[in-house]
Design a protein around this motif. Structure first.
Motif, mmCIF file in Angstrom:
data_model
loop_
_atom_site.group_PDB
_atom_site.id
_atom_site.type_symbol
_atom_site.label_atom_id
_atom_site.label_comp_id
_atom_site.label_asym_id
_atom_site.label_seq_id
_atom_site.Cartn_x
_atom_site.Cartn_y
_atom_site.Cartn_z
ATOM 1 N N VAL A 156 -9.051 8.047 -3.546
ATOM 2 C CA VAL A 156 -8.754 9.470 -3.410
ATOM 3 C C VAL A 156 -9.559 9.928 -2.203
ATOM 4 O O VAL A 156 -10.792 9.904 -2.232
ATOM 5 N N VAL A 157 -8.847 10.307 -1.129
ATOM 6 C CA VAL A 157 -9.524 10.564 0.141
ATOM 7 C C VAL A 157 -9.348 12.007 0.601
ATOM 8 O O VAL A 157 -8.471 12.722 0.126
ATOM 9 N N LYS A 176 0.844 -1.198 0.000
ATOM 10 C CA LYS A 176 0.000 0.000 0.000
ATOM 11 C C LYS A 176 0.878 1.247 0.000
ATOM 12 O O LYS A 176 1.765 1.398 0.818
ATOM 13 N N LEU A 177 0.596 2.128 -0.935
ATOM 14 C CA LEU A 177 1.300 3.401 -1.049
ATOM 15 C C LEU A 177 0.318 4.517 -0.736
ATOM 16 O O LEU A 177 -0.788 4.550 -1.272
ATOM 17 N N THR A 178 0.729 5.432 0.148
ATOM 18 C CA THR A 178 -0.082 6.606 0.454
ATOM 19 C C THR A 178 0.668 7.838 -0.033
ATOM 20 O O THR A 178 1.830 8.037 0.312
ATOM 21 N N ASP A 226 -12.112 5.315 -6.284
ATOM 22 C CA ASP A 226 -12.935 5.348 -5.084
ATOM 23 C C ASP A 226 -12.664 6.699 -4.427
ATOM 24 O O ASP A 226 -11.547 6.966 -3.983
ATOM 25 N N ILE A 227 -13.655 7.586 -4.408
ATOM 26 C CA ILE A 227 -13.455 8.957 -3.945
ATOM 27 C C ILE A 227 -14.270 9.203 -2.676
ATOM 28 O O ILE A 227 -15.454 8.876 -2.608
ATOM 29 N N VAL A 282 -3.447 5.127 -1.958
ATOM 30 C CA VAL A 282 -4.350 6.129 -1.386
ATOM 31 C C VAL A 282 -3.742 7.491 -1.710
ATOM 32 O O VAL A 282 -2.576 7.740 -1.419
ATOM 33 N N VAL A 283 -4.527 8.345 -2.362
ATOM 34 C CA VAL A 283 -4.103 9.723 -2.634
ATOM 35 C C VAL A 283 -4.880 10.611 -1.667
ATOM 36 O O VAL A 283 -6.101 10.713 -1.753
ATOM 37 N N ASP A 284 -4.159 11.202 -0.729
ATOM 38 C CA ASP A 284 -4.768 12.020 0.311
ATOM 39 C C ASP A 284 -4.701 13.494 -0.091
ATOM 40 O O ASP A 284 -3.624 14.070 -0.213
ATOM 41 N N LEU A 285 -5.862 14.086 -0.288
ATOM 42 C CA LEU A 285 -5.940 15.489 -0.719
ATOM 43 C C LEU A 285 -6.405 16.416 0.402
ATOM 44 O O LEU A 285 -6.892 17.513 0.141
#
Length: 99
Positions: free
Chosen positions: A76-77, A13-15, A97-98, A43-46
Motif C-alpha cells: 500500500v503506497v 503484478k497488479l497496480t 507493506d505500507i 500495489v495499492v496506490d493511495l
C-alpha cells in the motif's frame, strides 16, 4: 473512474489506484479491479485517496485473501500520514507493506 487497475505484461503484478474517498461506495469498482486477475503481487496506490474508512479496510482484507492470504505480497503506497495512522491503529502494518 475512481478506481483504476493496470496489470503488468507478464500478469504477475497488479497496480490499483484509488482516487477520492476510499469507502463503501468504491466496493464494486475495487473488487472488479482485482477479481479477474491472479497476480503474484499487488500495489495499492493511495496517492489520490482523500479519505479511508473501515469498509476500505475490509476491502483490503478481501484483496489479501484473493491474492493468497498470509503469503500475499501487497504493498500500500503513497499513503498520507492520516491514512498511515489509521492503518497502523488497525494493525494493518503487520499484514501489508505500507509506505
Amino acid at each position: 473512474m475512481a478506481v483504476s487497475a493496470e496489470i503488468s505484461q507478464d500478469g504477475k503484478k497488479l497496480t490499483i489506484q484509488v482516487k477520492g474517498r476510499f469507502d463503501f461506495g468504491k466496493h464494486q469498482e475495487f473488487r472488479a479491479a482485482y477479481e479477474r486477475n491472479h497476480p503474484e503481487s499487488v500495489v495499492v496506490d493511495l496517492k489520490d485517496a482523500t479519505y479511508l474508512d473501515s469498509s476500505a479496510l475490509g476491502m483490503l482484507l478481501m484483496l489479501r485473501d484473493h491474492v493468497g492470504g498470509d503469503g500475499a505480497e501487497i504493498r500500500v503506497v503513497n499513503t498520507s500520514s492520516d491514512v498511515r495512522k489509521i492503518l497502523a491503529i488497525s494493525n494493518f502494518d503487520k499484514l501489508f507493506d505500507i509506505s
